[in-house]
Design an enzyme around this catalytic site. Structure first.
Site, PDB file in Angstrom:
ATOM      1  N   LYS A  76       0.849  -1.199   0.000  1.00 52.27           N
ATOM      2  CA  LYS A  76       0.000   0.000   0.000  1.00 52.27           C
ATOM      3  C   LYS A  76       0.878   1.241   0.000  1.00 52.27           C
ATOM      4  O   LYS A  76       1.907   1.274   0.695  1.00 52.27           O
ATOM      5  CB  LYS A  76      -0.879  -0.046   1.254  1.00 52.27           C
ATOM      6  CG  LYS A  76      -1.908   1.057   1.374  1.00 52.27           C
ATOM      7  CD  LYS A  76      -2.753   0.824   2.630  1.00 52.27           C
ATOM      8  CE  LYS A  76      -3.830   1.864   2.823  1.00 52.27           C
ATOM      9  NZ  LYS A  76      -4.655   1.595   4.031  1.00 52.27           N
ATOM     10  N   SER A 151      -9.610   1.688   3.145  1.00 54.44           N
ATOM     11  CA  SER A 151      -8.753   2.430   2.254  1.00 54.44           C
ATOM     12  C   SER A 151      -7.747   1.574   1.480  1.00 54.44           C
ATOM     13  O   SER A 151      -7.237   2.018   0.457  1.00 54.44           O
ATOM     14  CB  SER A 151      -7.991   3.504   3.039  1.00 54.44           C
ATOM     15  OG  SER A 151      -7.123   2.901   3.992  1.00 54.44           O
ATOM     16  N   SER A 175      -9.604  -0.746   7.313  1.00 50.44           N
ATOM     17  CA  SER A 175      -9.076  -0.592   5.955  1.00 50.44           C
ATOM     18  C   SER A 175      -8.374  -1.794   5.355  1.00 50.44           C
ATOM     19  O   SER A 175      -8.059  -1.779   4.171  1.00 50.44           O
ATOM     20  CB  SER A 175      -8.129   0.600   5.892  1.00 50.44           C
ATOM     21  OG  SER A 175      -8.882   1.771   5.771  1.00 50.44           O
TER      22      SER A 175
HETATM   23  N1  GLN Z   1     -12.889   3.923   6.751  1.00 53.45           N
HETATM   24  C1  GLN Z   1     -12.288   4.325   7.983  1.00 53.45           C
HETATM   25  C2  GLN Z   1     -11.893   5.768   7.870  1.00 53.45           C
HETATM   26  O1  GLN Z   1     -12.255   6.369   6.925  1.00 53.45           O
HETATM   27  C3  GLN Z   1     -11.095   3.478   8.275  1.00 53.45           C
HETATM   28  C4  GLN Z   1      -9.925   3.813   7.466  1.00 53.45           C
HETATM   29  C5  GLN Z   1      -8.741   2.991   7.795  1.00 53.45           C
HETATM   30  O2  GLN Z   1      -8.843   1.940   8.423  1.00 53.45           O
HETATM   31  N2  GLN Z   1      -7.589   3.504   7.400  1.00 53.45           N
HETATM   32  O3  GLN Z   1     -11.227   6.333   8.703  1.00 53.45           O
END
Ligand code: GLN
Length: 487
Positions: A76, A151, A175
């Site tokens: 990532k 994400s 994410s």
């Molecule tokens: N969707 C969650 C957020 O927007 C989690 C994101 C993540 O785990 N990086 O913060």
């Protein structure tokens, strides 16, 4: 044979017998990326030359007993790889080339992986669909009109479409698990502190964890073995001895069972508004676990309803502080203003996207004097209650089973204009980060539109071996992992 379809375990088996050359495997995966990624958009940067060079250097003799030797993997794009552009899918870091290596990629390199590239994400990992990427949206390989989740959507899509053998993601509120669920692959968020965060670009430091996204549970255990462990450069990492996570996974189908395993089903996770087909698939998975010998009991996690609210105070507060470093002076992009303050303002106005700005404002407000006690402190108190819910339940169950997400992959654009709707896609994953516990998402079927459904197994702190074992037994018995998208 299409080599790109192999799992880590399969490829490692062939490489160890000298029946597969790392270079041939990497070439196959790079070829797959060339053929497909213009449609999927999983990668921000493809590091073909690095991968080929790494693969070319590997020789059969020096493999030792190392299953990641010669395995093409994607990372990532919020983890630093020395000399390779690391953008966080943000304009503000568009041309940032880190002068150092993250601990996780360093360990992978020592294990002999071949880096295929850096994958797309929501900017600074803030989002659930990759639509917040500052560059482009990744498509779900099962249906390219749909989001891959986020994400870590680029990593999950790359694994699902065989554009890498395995990938690394990060999970602050879901994410790794939510995109794994949307893309029909396995995603593991380790216990907070098990994997070093050194070189991971910080979003919310008390929640962020790095973990694997893979085609099978066994592969997740293999990657976890390589990346877990204490690190003097991350003071929150834990220096305990690391077990061999693959040891408890029996390869023999006939001996797979869940006898003696107590599984808790939290009432609060089967909510109104949840997709019926998701619920049906998850309930069927729980039945399958019973059939394998698990004892299933109903449990209560009473503070679940406050998790999303507490998370969006804590995560945004930490983000507002962590992102203060992007000022046009130290890193990445600079947009010159008339004076120093003007340069800060111009850089941040032009460099950050809408969602990142929204979170910086929210977090700055929650931390401001006069509001700190009412918001930040209160959210931390709620966090303690949520953690205690888990501590209480784990006195008598070994794992907790829930859906990973209330829906299957949604259409690109469907939730993009409604941040609250988007925040709710992580309703089942967020509590786990607040508690610091480990959890895995594994495929448990498909909806009538052919989209994958995922279910989540949550474990005790440092109970990765238990959730991996349970997930592996379920996965092999249910067999969903064999179905691949026909892209
Ligand atoms: N969707 C969650 C957020 O927007 C989690 C994101 C993540 O785990 N990086 O913060």
């Amino acid at each position: 044979m299409e080599l790109f379809r192999l799992t880590i375990a399969e490829a490692a088996g062939l490489i160890s017998k000298n029946e597969l050359a790392p270079l041939a495997l990497t070439e196959s995966v790079i070829g797959r990326i060339g053929a497909l990624d213009s449609r999927v958009g999983a990668y921000i940067t493809v590091t073909k030359d690095i991968a080929m060079e790494q693969a070319g250097r590997l020789s059969a003799g020096s493999r030792g007993n190392n299953p990641l030797y010669g395995i093409p993997m994607a990372v990532k794009d919020n983890m630093c790889v020395k000399g390779v552009r690391t953008t966080c899918a943000s304009k503000i870091l568009e041309n940032f080339i880190p002068p150092y290596e993250s601990t996780v990629t360093n360990k992978l390199q020592e294990a002999g992986y071949c880096l295929t590239g850096k994958t797309n994400l929501d900017e600074f990992a803030m989002g659930s669909s990759t639509e917040n990427s500052g560059f482009f949206t990744t498509k779900n390989p099962w249906d390219i009109s749909r989001a891959p989740g986020g994400s870590s959507g680029g990593s999950a899509a790359a694994v699902a479409a065989d554009m890498c053998i395995a990938a690394i993601g990060s999970d602050t509120g879901g994410s790794i698990r939510q995109p794994a669920s949307f893309c029909g692959v396995v995603g593991l968020k380790p216990t907070y502190g098990l994997v070093s965060r050194f070189g991971l670009v910080a979003f919310a430091s008390s929640l962020d964890q790095i973990g694997p996204i893979t085609k099978t549970v066994e592969d997740a255990a293999i990657v976890l073995n390589a990346i877990a462990g204490g690190d003097n450069r991350d003071s929150t990492s834990v220096h305990d001895a690391i077990p061999d996570y693959t040891a408890s996974l029996s390869g023999d189908l006939n001996s797979l069972n869940l006898h003696g395993l107590k599984v808790g089903i939290p009432e609060e996770y089967f909510i109104d508004g949840m997709d019926r087909e998701v619920e049906a698939a998850v309930r069927a998975a729980i039945e399958e676990m019973k059939r394998l010998g698990a004892e299933v009991v109903s449990i209560k996690l009473p503070h679940t309803a406050y998790a999303v609210a507490a998370y969006y105070i804590i995560a945004t507060s930490e983000a507002s502080s962590n992102l203060a470093r992007y000022d046009g002076v130290k890193y990445g992009m600079r947009a010159a203003g008339s004076d120093l303050i003007g340069t800060y303002m111009e850089t941040r106005a032009k460099g950050f996207g809408q969602e990142v700005k929204r979170r910086i404002m929210l977090g700055t407000y929650a931390l401001s004097s006069g509001y700190y006690d009412a918001y930040y402190k209160k959210a931390q108190q709620v966090r303690t209650l949520i953690k205690r819910d888990f501590d209480e339940v784990f006195k008598y169950v070994d794992v907790i089973a829930t859906p990973t997400s209330p829906t299957t992959a949604f259409k690109i654009g469907e939730k993009a204009d409604d941040p609250l709707q988007m925040y709710l896609s992580d309703i089942f994953t967020i509590s786990v980060n607040l508690a610091g516990a480990p959890a895995i998402s594994i495929p448990c079927g498909f909806d009538s539109g052919g989209l994958p459904v995922g279910f989540q197994l949550i474990g005790r702190h440092f109970g990765e071996a238990t959730i991996l074992k349970a997930a592996h037994a379920y996965e092999r018995a249910a067999g969903w992992y064999k179905r691949r998208p026909s892209i």
